[in-house]
Scaffold this active site. Structure first.
Site, mmCIF file in Angstrom:
data_model
loop_
_atom_site.group_PDB
_atom_site.id
_atom_site.type_symbol
_atom_site.label_atom_id
_atom_site.label_comp_id
_atom_site.label_asym_id
_atom_site.label_seq_id
_atom_site.Cartn_x
_atom_site.Cartn_y
_atom_site.Cartn_z
ATOM 1 N N TYR A 13 -6.771 1.564 6.198
ATOM 2 C CA TYR A 13 -5.888 0.490 5.747
ATOM 3 C C TYR A 13 -5.735 -0.660 6.735
ATOM 4 O O TYR A 13 -4.882 -1.514 6.553
ATOM 5 C CB TYR A 13 -4.503 1.031 5.378
ATOM 6 C CG TYR A 13 -3.900 1.952 6.417
ATOM 7 C CD1 TYR A 13 -3.416 1.451 7.615
ATOM 8 C CD2 TYR A 13 -3.847 3.315 6.209
ATOM 9 C CE1 TYR A 13 -2.884 2.292 8.566
ATOM 10 C CE2 TYR A 13 -3.314 4.169 7.156
ATOM 11 C CZ TYR A 13 -2.835 3.653 8.335
ATOM 12 O OH TYR A 13 -2.323 4.482 9.282
ATOM 13 N N GLU B 189 0.844 -1.199 0.000
ATOM 14 C CA GLU B 189 0.000 0.000 0.000
ATOM 15 C C GLU B 189 0.875 1.243 0.000
ATOM 16 O O GLU B 189 2.009 1.202 0.472
ATOM 17 C CB GLU B 189 -0.857 0.027 1.283
ATOM 18 C CG GLU B 189 -1.845 -1.110 1.364
ATOM 19 C CD GLU B 189 -2.323 -1.364 2.784
ATOM 20 O OE1 GLU B 189 -1.953 -0.594 3.698
ATOM 21 O OE2 GLU B 189 -3.058 -2.335 2.976
ATOM 22 N N CYS C 253 2.453 47.141 -12.094
ATOM 23 C CA CYS C 253 1.715 48.351 -12.478
ATOM 24 C C CYS C 253 2.271 49.626 -11.858
ATOM 25 O O CYS C 253 1.803 50.714 -12.166
ATOM 26 C CB CYS C 253 0.240 48.203 -12.125
ATOM 27 S SG CYS C 253 -0.075 48.195 -10.357
ATOM 28 N N LYS D 218 2.400 4.498 1.432
ATOM 29 C CA LYS D 218 2.558 4.968 2.813
ATOM 30 C C LYS D 218 2.072 6.414 2.833
ATOM 31 O O LYS D 218 2.760 7.336 2.387
ATOM 32 C CB LYS D 218 4.012 4.856 3.271
ATOM 33 C CG LYS D 218 4.148 5.200 4.740
ATOM 34 C CD LYS D 218 5.535 4.893 5.248
ATOM 35 C CE LYS D 218 5.663 5.196 6.723
ATOM 36 N NZ LYS D 218 5.269 6.556 7.094
ATOM 37 N N LYS E 54 10.828 3.314 2.223
ATOM 38 C CA LYS E 54 10.705 4.753 2.015
ATOM 39 C C LYS E 54 11.211 5.194 0.635
ATOM 40 O O LYS E 54 12.060 4.547 0.043
ATOM 41 C CB LYS E 54 11.512 5.495 3.095
ATOM 42 C CG LYS E 54 11.086 5.186 4.517
ATOM 43 C CD LYS E 54 9.732 5.756 4.884
ATOM 44 C CE LYS E 54 9.775 7.224 5.199
ATOM 45 N NZ LYS E 54 10.202 7.544 6.531
ATOM 46 N N ARG F 105 -3.642 8.852 17.042
ATOM 47 C CA ARG F 105 -2.830 7.724 17.493
ATOM 48 C C ARG F 105 -2.265 7.952 18.891
ATOM 49 O O ARG F 105 -2.167 7.033 19.691
ATOM 50 C CB ARG F 105 -1.697 7.488 16.483
ATOM 51 C CG ARG F 105 -0.777 6.384 16.910
ATOM 52 C CD ARG F 105 0.171 5.992 15.808
ATOM 53 N NE ARG F 105 1.044 4.945 16.286
ATOM 54 C CZ ARG F 105 2.214 5.167 16.885
ATOM 55 N NH1 ARG F 105 2.635 6.391 17.063
ATOM 56 N NH2 ARG F 105 2.937 4.160 17.314
ATOM 57 N N CYS G 154 -4.053 46.488 -12.561
ATOM 58 C CA CYS G 154 -2.722 45.888 -12.479
ATOM 59 C C CYS G 154 -2.655 44.678 -13.419
ATOM 60 O O CYS G 154 -3.386 43.699 -13.223
ATOM 61 C CB CYS G 154 -2.442 45.470 -11.032
ATOM 62 S SG CYS G 154 -0.911 44.531 -10.865
ATOM 63 N N ASP H 56 1.067 10.024 3.824
ATOM 64 C CA ASP H 56 1.742 10.960 4.715
ATOM 65 C C ASP H 56 0.712 11.877 5.369
ATOM 66 O O ASP H 56 0.488 13.001 4.950
ATOM 67 C CB ASP H 56 2.753 11.773 3.898
ATOM 68 C CG ASP H 56 3.811 12.381 4.787
ATOM 69 O OD1 ASP H 56 3.780 12.110 5.997
ATOM 70 O OD2 ASP H 56 4.650 13.126 4.274
ATOM 71 N N CYS I 123 -0.498 45.008 -3.652
ATOM 72 C CA CYS I 123 -0.635 46.034 -4.675
ATOM 73 C C CYS I 123 -2.109 46.429 -4.736
ATOM 74 O O CYS I 123 -2.967 45.573 -4.941
ATOM 75 C CB CYS I 123 -0.181 45.482 -6.029
ATOM 76 S SG CYS I 123 -0.776 46.474 -7.393
ATOM 77 N N CYS J 171 4.668 48.289 -7.070
ATOM 78 C CA CYS J 171 4.329 47.013 -7.715
ATOM 79 C C CYS J 171 5.140 46.873 -9.006
ATOM 80 O O CYS J 171 5.103 47.775 -9.856
ATOM 81 C CB CYS J 171 2.837 46.982 -8.016
ATOM 82 S SG CYS J 171 2.363 45.605 -9.053
HETATM 83 S S1 IVH Z 1 0.066 0.087 8.738
HETATM 84 C C1 IVH Z 1 1.369 -2.088 12.118
HETATM 85 N N1 IVH Z 1 -0.406 1.115 6.424
HETATM 86 O O1 IVH Z 1 2.799 5.086 8.730
HETATM 87 C C2 IVH Z 1 1.023 -1.364 10.952
HETATM 88 N N2 IVH Z 1 0.520 2.502 8.107
HETATM 89 O O2 IVH Z 1 5.457 4.920 10.023
HETATM 90 C C3 IVH Z 1 0.934 0.030 11.212
HETATM 91 N N3 IVH Z 1 0.873 4.809 7.410
HETATM 92 O O3 IVH Z 1 1.805 5.462 12.029
HETATM 93 C C4 IVH Z 1 0.393 0.849 10.228
HETATM 94 N N4 IVH Z 1 0.122 4.582 5.381
HETATM 95 O O4 IVH Z 1 0.266 6.421 10.293
HETATM 96 C C5 IVH Z 1 0.055 1.328 7.656
HETATM 97 N N5 IVH Z 1 -0.890 1.940 4.306
HETATM 98 C C6 IVH Z 1 -0.443 2.131 5.534
HETATM 99 C C7 IVH Z 1 0.020 3.385 5.967
HETATM 100 C C8 IVH Z 1 0.500 3.528 7.262
HETATM 101 C C9 IVH Z 1 0.620 5.427 6.244
HETATM 102 C C10 IVH Z 1 1.479 5.468 8.580
HETATM 103 C C11 IVH Z 1 0.802 5.207 9.877
HETATM 104 C C12 IVH Z 1 1.908 4.814 10.809
HETATM 105 C C13 IVH Z 1 3.124 5.242 10.080
HETATM 106 C C14 IVH Z 1 4.288 4.373 10.466
#
Ligand code: IVH
Length: 669
Positions: free
Chosen positions: A225, A113, A410, A115, A313, A136, A429, A117, A423, A407
């Protein structure tokens, strides 16, 4: 003596406003709660004994203050774990080898999946009803943000399906889509507030608002997720769990992929990293999860991380380069933004030669000078920004930047407004006019394909478009005289302009470029008032009856429609044939989300779009599970594949035409 007291009162108010802002909008308090309360108490005392200095906008009168005590704490249904990171394919293979060994299996499959942000949350449903939302926190106990989460449109208050489980707790990520983040920052800037550093901070700052009305004004989304707790039989795999979550009506992480081997997972990582900038949400890697829950159990946990998942990452998107010059850019509302011209540098695969410096306060905060080496950060679609000066590289020959007095577009003398220079030129302008036209024709407003920023610039400079309404009187022969404009391109542009004459009220409202009125606010105003005339006649009180609208937005709307120049502009658009229609909730596509992919024969994209919208439907930007159907033209590509994978109905162009009762071979133009 009273003057000293007044001075002290002003000072205390200033301090409280500053710390309130840091706490509420940036989620980054600079003082403790008790220090804040001490200042507040001193102010309350002074105001009590000197009511002559009381002011309605004093921080002592603000509702938000009363709830500063914070959120109540809630224990999670089960611990919300965190993830270990890896940075190379080799480390992934190592993770796979260890997992296989420990499980005692020759093959392990993975659920992969993006990750996301954002901000991790738990959503709890009892008997199908949303009862609690929590951040969390430390993984065991989080903050109760139920009311804030309730304001997020995509979080169902009730699960779909006839037999909801007694309990299901899911884990997901609250995030802000990049376009909403950009819009929010534009609003922050136009209100003289500091913009958020990135979509994650914006999401966190917006969710963690004690006044959940503010959360409601921000556009947040949640992708889920994982299942933390479930009162029925757990599915066997992560893949099935995601399906179950989605069947309950919750949004699941888009772009997820089930992989049979770790090599496929690595390939997925590389593909997603290459696609990263095309996504409308921020990700910083991929999460590779052992798919079978039985295997997950076998692998177990480290202290806070599971041994059955890793975050692989992406490469960081920060680089160091030199500032060659600092220029100022004039925005649509007249605000001047200092922009650093950089020695071009590649950041995460894209060459960057400009970065925003936001405003003079930010320049002072960073102490950035022309010639400095700086660290820049690029996040998705977001304009790169300078985040710090590399002081070790300073030669002291660097030049301090000063805001010009006039400006650059203008020549009007600039005015200072909070942290910004502005401005006052408005419609006189050139820079502001060009920006206003670009905004009106943009995707989320009139959506005139073919009118890029550069074309608007060209038309303006050639004297063909000096206002928004002029777009509608462009003549074929004049465009053809322009450099780079051949017949086909010109005809396509003219047909897109023509198609944009019928425009829904929400798009029109957004396109007007009213301060503080982004896409979402424009659409709630449109839905509430139903017609342009009604909006133009509305009062501040009527506007504020809308849940998402506070005094600031209401004032912006009222001020805009009280300005004769703006009213004239609207009249000019109507005279030019622009027909503003209300979105209908009764149309053929009412409540439906549609995607077009591939090339269409009988319609241009914008015509098809208008048709769906005029029948109450909506165009989705990516293939997610809440899309109702996909219309596939010729050479349809990845979106069609994604739709098939997700079992979303696919219509041919002919079938779509049948639905709309449109004659199939409609002439273009
Ligand atoms: S699974 C034990 N799935 O990443 C599994 N986390 O660095 C825990 N995060 O705190 C989470 N996308 O906030 C999971 N597809 C995803 C995620 C995900 C983002 C975040 C989550 C977690 C952080 C860990």
């Amino acid at each position: 003596m009273p003057q000293n007291i007044k001075k002290r009162i002003d000072e205390l108010r200033k301090q409280l406003n500053k710390h309130g802002r840091l706490y509420y909008t940036r989620g980054a308090p600079a003082i403790s709660d008790s220090e804040y309360d001490e200042i507040l108490r001193e102010l309350e005392r002074l105001e009590k004994y000197h009511p002559e200095f009381m002011s309605p906008d004093s921080p002592t009168r603000k509702v938000g203050r009363a709830v500063r005590d914070g959120y109540s704490k809630v224990s999670h249904t089960s611990p919300m774990l965190s993830l270990g990171s890896v940075h190379s394919a080799e480390e992934c293979r190592k993770f796979d080898a260890t997992s296989r060994k420990e499980i005692g299996a020759s093959k392990v499959d993975y659920a992969c999946e993006p990750k996301l942000d954002g901000l991790s949350v738990e959503l709890v449903y009892e008997n199908g009803i949303f009862v609690r939302g929590a951040t969390r926190g430390d993984g065991l106990v989080g903050e109760d943000v139920t009311e804030n989460i309730r304001t997020i449109r995509n979080v169902p208050k009730k699960l779909t399906g006839k037999n909801p489980p007694e309990l299901i707790a899911v884990r997901g990520e609250v995030l802000m889509h990049i376009r909403d983040f950009q819009e929010l920052n534009k609003r922050q800037i136009s209100m003289g507030k500091t913009p958020f550093a990135n979509p994650r901070n914006a999401a966190a700052g917006s969710l963690r608002q004690l006044d959940f009305k503010i959360t409601a004004e921000r556009k947040l989304d949640v992708y889920c997720y994982g299942i933390l707790e479930y009162s029925c039989d757990m599915p066997d795999t992560q893949e099935e769990a995601a399906r179950l979550i989605s069947e309950f009506g919750l949004k699941t992480a888009p772009d997820a992929l089930y992989c049979r081997t770790i090599d496929d997972a690595v390939k997925y990582h590389h593909e997603l990293e290459a696609k990263r900038d095309d996504l409308d949400y921020e990700i910083d890697g991929v999460v590779i999860k052992v798919n079978r829950f039985a295997f997950q159990q076998k692998l177990g946990m480290r202290t806070t991380n599971p041994r059955w998942a890793v975050a692989y990452k992406f490469k960081p998107r920060k680089e160091i380069t030199r500032i060659e010059e600092i220029i100022v850019q004039v925005g649509r509302t007249g605000i001047l933004t200092p922009v650093a011209l950089l020695q071009p540098v590649e950041v995460g695969g894209v060459t960057v030669s400009r970065a925003t410096l936001h405003n003079m306060d930010e320049i002072a905060r960073l102490d950035v000078r022309i010639g400095d080496y700086v660290k820049i950060h690029r996040a998705g679609d977001v304009i790169p920004k300078v985040i710090e000066v590399i002081s070790a590289k300073r030669t002291w020959k660097e030049k301090v930047f000063h805001m010009p007095e006039k400006c650059p577009s203008c020549g009007s003398v600039l005015e200072k407004e909070d942290v910004h220079y502005r401005c006052p030129g408005g419609f006189t302008c050139p820079a502001q006019v060009k920006e206003a036209i670009t905004h009106y024709v943009s995707r989320s407003a009139a959506d005139i394909e073919g009118l890029s920023d550069r074309t608007v610039q060209q038309l303006y400079e050639e004297g063909l478009a000096g206002s928004i309404a002029d777009i509608y009187s462009l003549r074929r022969e004049d465009i053809l005289k322009l450099e780079g404009w051949k017949e086909k391109k010109t005809d396509n542009l003219l047909s897109a302009i023509d198609a944009s004459k019928t425009i829904t009220l929400d798009r029109f409202m957004f396109g007007l470029g009213i301060r503080n009125v982004g896409q979402h606010i424009a659409s709630v105003i449109a839905a509430r008032f139903g017609s342009l005339n009604a909006i133009m006649r509305s009062s501040s009180d009527e506007l504020m009856e809308i849940k998402e609208i506070g005094p600031e937005i209401a004032e912006s709307v009222i001020t805009f429609f009280h300005d004769k120049k703006n009213v004239k502009q609207i009249e000019a658009l109507v005279d030019a044939g622009v027909h503003v229609i209300q979105k209908t909730s009764k149309g053929k596509f009412s409540g439906k989300k549609v995607i077009f992919t591939g090339s269409l024969g009988s319609f241009s994209r914008s015509e098809a779009k208008k048709l769906v919208e005029s029948e109450g439907g909506e165009i989705a930007s990516s293939v997610s599970s809440d899309v109702d159907f996909v219309v596939a033209g010729e050479k349809a590509g990845s979106k069609l594949d994604a739709a098939r994978k997700k079992n979303i109905p696919v219509l041919t162009e002919k079938e779509f035409l049948k639905l709309t009762d449109q004659p199939s071979a409609r002439a273009r133009g």
